[in-house]
Design a protein around this motif. Structure first.
Motif, PDB file in Angstrom:
ATOM      1  N   LEU A  52       6.216 -10.356  -0.415  1.00 20.40           N
ATOM      2  CA  LEU A  52       5.872  -9.309  -1.371  1.00 20.40           C
ATOM      3  C   LEU A  52       6.883  -8.180  -1.278  1.00 20.40           C
ATOM      4  CD1 LEU A  52       3.699  -8.358  -3.439  1.00 20.40           C
ATOM      5  CD2 LEU A  52       2.666  -7.077  -1.542  1.00 20.40           C
ATOM      6  N   LEU A  53       7.574  -7.894  -2.392  1.00 19.93           N
ATOM      7  CA  LEU A  53       8.490  -6.766  -2.446  1.00 19.93           C
ATOM      8  C   LEU A  53       7.690  -5.510  -2.748  1.00 19.93           C
ATOM      9  CD1 LEU A  53      11.482  -8.221  -4.527  1.00 19.93           C
ATOM     10  CD2 LEU A  53      10.909  -8.553  -2.122  1.00 19.93           C
ATOM     11  N   THR A  54       7.759  -4.527  -1.871  1.00 21.34           N
ATOM     12  CA  THR A  54       6.905  -3.338  -1.992  1.00 21.34           C
ATOM     13  C   THR A  54       7.498  -2.322  -2.958  1.00 21.34           C
ATOM     14  OG1 THR A  54       7.986  -2.379  -0.055  1.00 21.34           O
ATOM     15  CG2 THR A  54       5.989  -3.658   0.334  1.00 21.34           C
ATOM     16  N   VAL A  55       7.614  -2.734  -4.204  1.00 22.96           N
ATOM     17  CA  VAL A  55       8.209  -1.880  -5.228  1.00 22.96           C
ATOM     18  C   VAL A  55       7.263  -0.717  -5.528  1.00 22.96           C
ATOM     19  CG1 VAL A  55       9.136  -1.803  -7.569  1.00 22.96           C
ATOM     20  CG2 VAL A  55       9.316  -3.913  -6.220  1.00 22.96           C
ATOM     21  N   GLY A  56       7.753   0.498  -5.364  1.00 22.99           N
ATOM     22  CA  GLY A  56       6.968   1.672  -5.734  1.00 22.99           C
ATOM     23  C   GLY A  56       5.790   1.967  -4.834  1.00 22.99           C
ATOM     24  N   ALA A  57       5.670   1.256  -3.705  1.00 25.32           N
ATOM     25  CA  ALA A  57       4.558   1.542  -2.784  1.00 25.32           C
ATOM     26  C   ALA A  57       4.749   2.932  -2.181  1.00 25.32           C
ATOM     27  CB  ALA A  57       4.507   0.487  -1.687  1.00 25.32           C
ATOM     28  N   ARG A  58       3.650   3.683  -2.103  1.00 20.06           N
ATOM     29  CA  ARG A  58       3.721   5.044  -1.587  1.00 20.06           C
ATOM     30  C   ARG A  58       3.563   5.067  -0.074  1.00 20.06           C
ATOM     31  NH1 ARG A  58       0.473   5.320  -6.080  1.00 20.06           N
ATOM     32  NH2 ARG A  58      -1.412   5.308  -4.763  1.00 20.06           N
ATOM     33  N   ALA A  59       4.052   6.145   0.518  1.00 22.73           N
ATOM     34  CA  ALA A  59       3.899   6.321   1.963  1.00 22.73           C
ATOM     35  C   ALA A  59       2.413   6.318   2.306  1.00 22.73           C
ATOM     36  CB  ALA A  59       4.541   7.642   2.393  1.00 22.73           C
ATOM     37  N   GLY A  60       2.069   5.671   3.391  1.00 21.84           N
ATOM     38  CA  GLY A  60       0.676   5.599   3.817  1.00 21.84           C
ATOM     39  C   GLY A  60      -0.053   4.370   3.318  1.00 21.84           C
ATOM     40  N   GLU A  61       0.583   3.579   2.419  1.00 23.99           N
ATOM     41  CA  GLU A  61      -0.069   2.386   1.883  1.00 23.99           C
ATOM     42  C   GLU A  61       0.219   1.135   2.711  1.00 23.99           C
ATOM     43  OE1 GLU A  61      -0.627   2.949  -2.894  1.00 23.99           O
ATOM     44  OE2 GLU A  61       1.298   2.153  -2.193  1.00 23.99           O
ATOM     45  N   ALA A  62       1.020   1.273   3.760  1.00 25.73           N
ATOM     46  CA  ALA A  62       1.446   0.103   4.518  1.00 25.73           C
ATOM     47  C   ALA A  62       0.260  -0.679   5.068  1.00 25.73           C
ATOM     48  CB  ALA A  62       2.369   0.534   5.658  1.00 25.73           C
ATOM     49  N   GLY A  63      -0.726   0.044   5.607  1.00 29.66           N
ATOM     50  CA  GLY A  63      -1.871  -0.637   6.198  1.00 29.66           C
ATOM     51  C   GLY A  63      -2.654  -1.435   5.176  1.00 29.66           C
ATOM     52  N   LEU A  64      -2.931  -0.819   4.008  1.00 32.10           N
ATOM     53  CA  LEU A  64      -3.693  -1.495   2.960  1.00 32.10           C
ATOM     54  C   LEU A  64      -2.917  -2.691   2.404  1.00 32.10           C
ATOM     55  CD1 LEU A  64      -5.126   1.588   1.021  1.00 32.10           C
ATOM     56  CD2 LEU A  64      -6.380   0.005   2.520  1.00 32.10           C
ATOM     57  N   LEU A  65      -1.615  -2.510   2.191  1.00 33.01           N
ATOM     58  CA  LEU A  65      -0.801  -3.604   1.670  1.00 33.01           C
ATOM     59  C   LEU A  65      -0.770  -4.771   2.644  1.00 33.01           C
ATOM     60  CD1 LEU A  65       2.370  -2.072  -0.053  1.00 33.01           C
ATOM     61  CD2 LEU A  65       0.608  -3.492  -1.089  1.00 33.01           C
ATOM     62  N   ALA A  66      -0.593  -4.461   3.919  1.00 36.15           N
ATOM     63  CA  ALA A  66      -0.545  -5.518   4.928  1.00 36.15           C
ATOM     64  C   ALA A  66      -1.886  -6.253   4.988  1.00 36.15           C
ATOM     65  CB  ALA A  66      -0.200  -4.922   6.290  1.00 36.15           C
ATOM     66  N   PRO A  86       7.734   3.084  12.017  1.00 34.27           N
ATOM     67  CA  PRO A  86       6.909   2.464  13.064  1.00 34.27           C
ATOM     68  C   PRO A  86       5.503   2.106  12.605  1.00 34.27           C
ATOM     69  CG  PRO A  86       8.159   4.290  13.971  1.00 34.27           C
ATOM     70  CD  PRO A  86       8.391   4.316  12.496  1.00 34.27           C
ATOM     71  N   ASP A  87       4.885   2.933  11.742  1.00 40.20           N
ATOM     72  CA  ASP A  87       3.529   2.627  11.301  1.00 40.20           C
ATOM     73  C   ASP A  87       3.515   1.392  10.405  1.00 40.20           C
ATOM     74  OD1 ASP A  87       4.938   4.136   9.367  1.00 40.20           O
ATOM     75  OD2 ASP A  87       3.066   4.619   8.326  1.00 40.20           O
ATOM     76  N   THR A  88       4.579   1.211   9.611  1.00 37.77           N
ATOM     77  CA  THR A  88       4.668   0.023   8.762  1.00 37.77           C
ATOM     78  C   THR A  88       4.854  -1.218   9.612  1.00 37.77           C
ATOM     79  OG1 THR A  88       5.741   1.390   7.069  1.00 37.77           O
ATOM     80  CG2 THR A  88       5.850  -0.994   6.786  1.00 37.77           C
ATOM     81  N   VAL A  89       5.706  -1.126  10.619  1.00 36.39           N
ATOM     82  CA  VAL A  89       5.929  -2.250  11.531  1.00 36.39           C
ATOM     83  C   VAL A  89       4.632  -2.597  12.260  1.00 36.39           C
ATOM     84  CG1 VAL A  89       7.194  -3.054  13.560  1.00 36.39           C
ATOM     85  CG2 VAL A  89       8.367  -1.692  11.816  1.00 36.39           C
ATOM     86  N   ALA A  90       3.923  -1.567  12.718  1.00 37.86           N
ATOM     87  CA  ALA A  90       2.661  -1.795  13.449  1.00 37.86           C
ATOM     88  C   ALA A  90       1.625  -2.465  12.553  1.00 37.86           C
ATOM     89  CB  ALA A  90       2.131  -0.465  13.981  1.00 37.86           C
TER      90      ALA A  90
END
Length: 529
Positions: A52-66, A86-90
Motif C-alpha cells: 500500500l502506497l501511503t499517498v496523502g496519509a497524514r501524520a498520526g495515521e500510521a497505527g490505523l493504516l497498519a 520511529p512510530d511508523t516503524v513500530a
C-alpha cells in the motif's frame, strides 16, 4: 508463476529506489500487487500480499493504516523517506507488516508504475515480460461489442492479438496475417494505413480485392503518439454503434500497450543492469541464472563489440546506443530475448552455448553483426569473443578475454575469438605484468636497445629475428633480409659488447620475452627504423 517476494522486489529495484525499514515477516513474504491509499475511498477488506502506497496519509495515521492493512492481509506499507519515523516503524512491526521507504521527492505515480512493473516482470526467464493476454481479451471484447472479427496491431503492422470468438466471419487476408503475425505489405495496404493514421477517428476501408471483406479501423494513440491500430472485419452485420465501441476499445488498447511498453522497458533495463553486475563480478550467479532463464551450469561466452573509427563525443554516444540496439536485435533474433548492455563504451552480449557446435555459431553471429552494423552506422565495428565458460560464475573472465581480443586485433581483422589469438593475448598480458614489476623490467634487453640507439647498430632486431626463427641462422637472415654471415657477426658482436650469454636457454627466453613484450619488437623487415 510463483508470487514475487520482497527479496526479489529489492533485488530488482534496490537502493536508492527502495529501502527496507522493517520486515518482521522476513523478505520471503509474497507480494501480489501495489495499491494507492485513498483517504476518501473505502479501505480494501481483502488484498492479500498487496503493498500500500501511503499517498496523502497524514501524520498520526500510521497505527490505523497498519492495523487496517494487516486486517486486509497486505504485505506492507510504502512511505516516503521523511515519513519513516520511529512510530511508523513500530506500528508496522506490531502488525507484522513490512515498511518500505522511497525518496521523499519521488512522485507517487512513478513509484506505483515502477513497483507494479517490477512485480509484473518479476524474476523468471528473460522474455517473460508483460504478456499480451490482456490484448487478446480486449480483442474478444471488441469483437463481441462491434460484431466482427478483431485484430490489434502495433505501429509496424505486426499483429499483437486477435479475437477468437466462435462463428466470427474472416477472410483469407486475416488468416494469412494471423499466421505470419504480420500484415502482408503492398502499395494498397500502405495507402490504407496512410488514410487510417491521418484520420482523427474510426474509418471505413473498402475491400482491396474481391476475396476480401471491408474493414472498420481506428488508430491507437496516446499523447499524440501512434501506438498501433485496431481493425474489425465488416461482414455487413456490425452494430450501429460500432464506431463508438471501436473508439473505446482503442482507448483501452492504448493503456495496455503503454503498460506493456513500460514493463518491457523495465525488464530490459533490469536485464542490462544484471548483466553489467555479472560482468564486473558483483551479481550472484545462481539468482542471475534464474532471472536470465538459464541453468546455473549453462556454458556461455561474452561477446564485446566496439566502434573503431573517429566519432565525436556526442555522436559517439548516440552511435554506441544504436550499436546496442543492433546487437540486441540480432541476438534476440537468434536466441530470443537476450542480455545485452552498453558499458565503458562497448556493447557486451551474453551468448549461451546451445548444441554441439554452439560456440562456432557465435563467431558467425558476430561477423554478421559487425558487417550490418558497419553498414548501418557508417563506422567500422569490431568484435571480440571471450572464452566459453562453464556457467555464469565465470562470466567475468570471459568478458576480460573479449576485451583483450579487441586490443590485439590486427588492422585487417574485425572479429576473432580468444582461442584464435591466444598467443597475442598472452604476450599482451605478459607485457602488462612485466611492466608493473621493477624487477621484471630490468635486464639485458634495455642495454641492447640503448647500445643500438647510441651506436646505430641493429643488435636488438637481429636477436629477436634469430630467436623468432628458433635460433636458425638461415631463417633469421631471411627475416632480416641480410646474408647469414652478417647475422652471425651481429650476434657475436652483441655477446662481446653486452655480455649476453646466448648459450644459456633461460637467458635466451627472458631476453626474447622482454624484447618482444616490453620492447615491442617483432622479427622481420617491417620493424626496420
Amino acid at each position: 508463476m510463483d508470487a514475487c517476494t520482497l527479496q526479489e522486489l529489492l533485488d530488482t529495484l534496490g537502493e536508492p529506489v527502495l529501502r527496507v525499514l522493517t520486515a518482521p515477516a522476513g523478505l520471503a513474504a509474497p507480494v501480489s500487487e501495489v495499491l494507492l491509499y485513498d483517504a476518501g475511498a473505502p479501505f480494501p477488506r481483502s488484498a492479500p500480499g498487496a503493498l500500500l502506497l501511503t499517498v496523502g496519509a497524514r501524520a498520526g495515521e500510521a497505527g490505523l493504516l497498519a492495523r487496517d492493512a494487516a486486517a486486509a492481509g497486505m504485505a506492507g506499507l510504502v512511505v516516503r523517506e521523511k515519513d519513516g519515523r520511529p512510530d511508523t516503524v513500530a506500528a508496522a512491526k506490531a502488525h507484522g507488516l513490512a515498511l518500505l521507504a522511497v525518496d521523499e521527492d519521488a512522485a507517487w505515480h512513478h513509484v506505483h508504475l515502477l513497483l507494479a512493473s517490477a512485480i509484473a516482470s518479476r524474476p523468471g526467464p528473460v522474455g517473460g515480460g508483460a504478456g499480451f493476454g490482456d490484448l487478446f481479451a480486449l480483442a474478444n471484447a471488441v469483437a463481441a461489442a462491434v460484431g466482427g472479427a478483431t485484430v490489434i496491431e502495433d505501429a509496424r503492422q505486426r499483429i499483437l492479438a486477435y479475437s477468437t470468438l466462435p462463428g466470427q466471419v474472416v477472410d483469407e487476408a486475416r488468416r494469412q496475417g494471423i499466421l505470419g503475425r504480420q500484415v502482408p505489405g503492398s502499395p494498397e495496404n500502405s495507402e490504407q494505413y496512410r488514410v487510417l493514421f491521418a484520420a482523427p477517428g474510426p474509418v471505413r476501408l473498402a475491400a482491396l480485392d474481391g476475396d476480401e471483406l471491408p474493414r472498420l479501423a481506428v488508430a491507437i494513440r496516446a499523447g499524440g503518439e501512434t501506438l498501433g491500430s485496431l481493425w474489425v472485419v465488416d461482414d455487413g452485420h456490425i452494430g450501429a454503434d460500432a464506431e463508438d465501441a471501436l473508439t473505446r476499445g482503442a482507448s483501452t488498447a492504448a493503456l495496455l500497450l503503454l503498460r506493456a511498453r513500460a514493463s518491457e522497458e523495465l525488464s530490459r533495463h533490469l536485464t542490462s543492469d544484471l548483466l553489467r553486475r555479472l560482468l564486473d563480478g558483483t551479481a550472484d550467479p545462481a539468482s542471475a541464472a534464474h532471472r536470465l532463464g538459464l541453468a546455473a551450469d549453462t556454458p556461455v561466452r561474452v561477446a564485446a563489440f566496439a566502434l573503431d573509427g573517429p566519432v565525436s563525443a556526442p555522436d559517439g554516444e548516440q552511435t554506441a546506443l544504436r550499436l546496442l540496439d543492433l546487437v540486441r536485435l540480432h541476438c534476440a533474433a537468434r536466441y530470443g530475448r537476450h542480455a545485452c548492455v552498453l558499458a565503458d563504451g562497448r556493447v557486451y552480449a551474453l551468448l549461451p552455448v546451445t548444441g554441439e557446435r554452439g560456440g562456432e555459431r557465435h563467431k558467425r553471429l558476430a561477423e554478421d553483426i559487425v558487417q550490418r552494423a558497419g553498414q548501418a552506422l557508417r563506422v567500422r565495428v569490431r568484435a571480440g569473443l571471450g572464452e566459453v565458460v562453464a556457467g555464469l560464475v565465470a562470466v567475468r573472465g570471459s568478458r576480460d578475454d573479449a576485451d583483450l581480443v579487441l586490443r590485439v586485433l590486427g588492422p585487417d581483422e574485425d572479429v576473432a575469438a580468444v582461442t584464435e589469438v591466444r598467443a597475442r593475448v598472452t604476450l599482451l598480458r605478459l607485457r602488462e605484468l612485466l611492466g608493473a614489476e621493477r624487477a621484471l623490467t630490468a635486464g639485458a634487453w634495455r642495454e641492447v636497445l640503448t647500445y643500438d640507439a647510441e651506436h646505430g647498430t641493429e643488435y636488438a632486431r637481429t636477436l629477436v629475428c634469430w630467436l623468432d626463427a628458433g635460433c636458425d641462422m638461415a631463417r633469421a637472415a631471411k627475416l632480416l633480409a641480410v646474408h647469414p654471415n652478417t647475422c652471425r657477426y651481429r650476434l657475436r658482436q652483441a655477446q662481446q659488447h653486452l655480455g649476453i650469454d646466448l648459450d644459456d636457454p633461460d637467458e635466451r627466453l627472458v631476453l626474447w620475452l622482454q624484447l618482444r613484450t616490453l620492447g615491442g619488437l617483432r622479427g622481420g623487415p617491417a620493424d626496420r627504423g
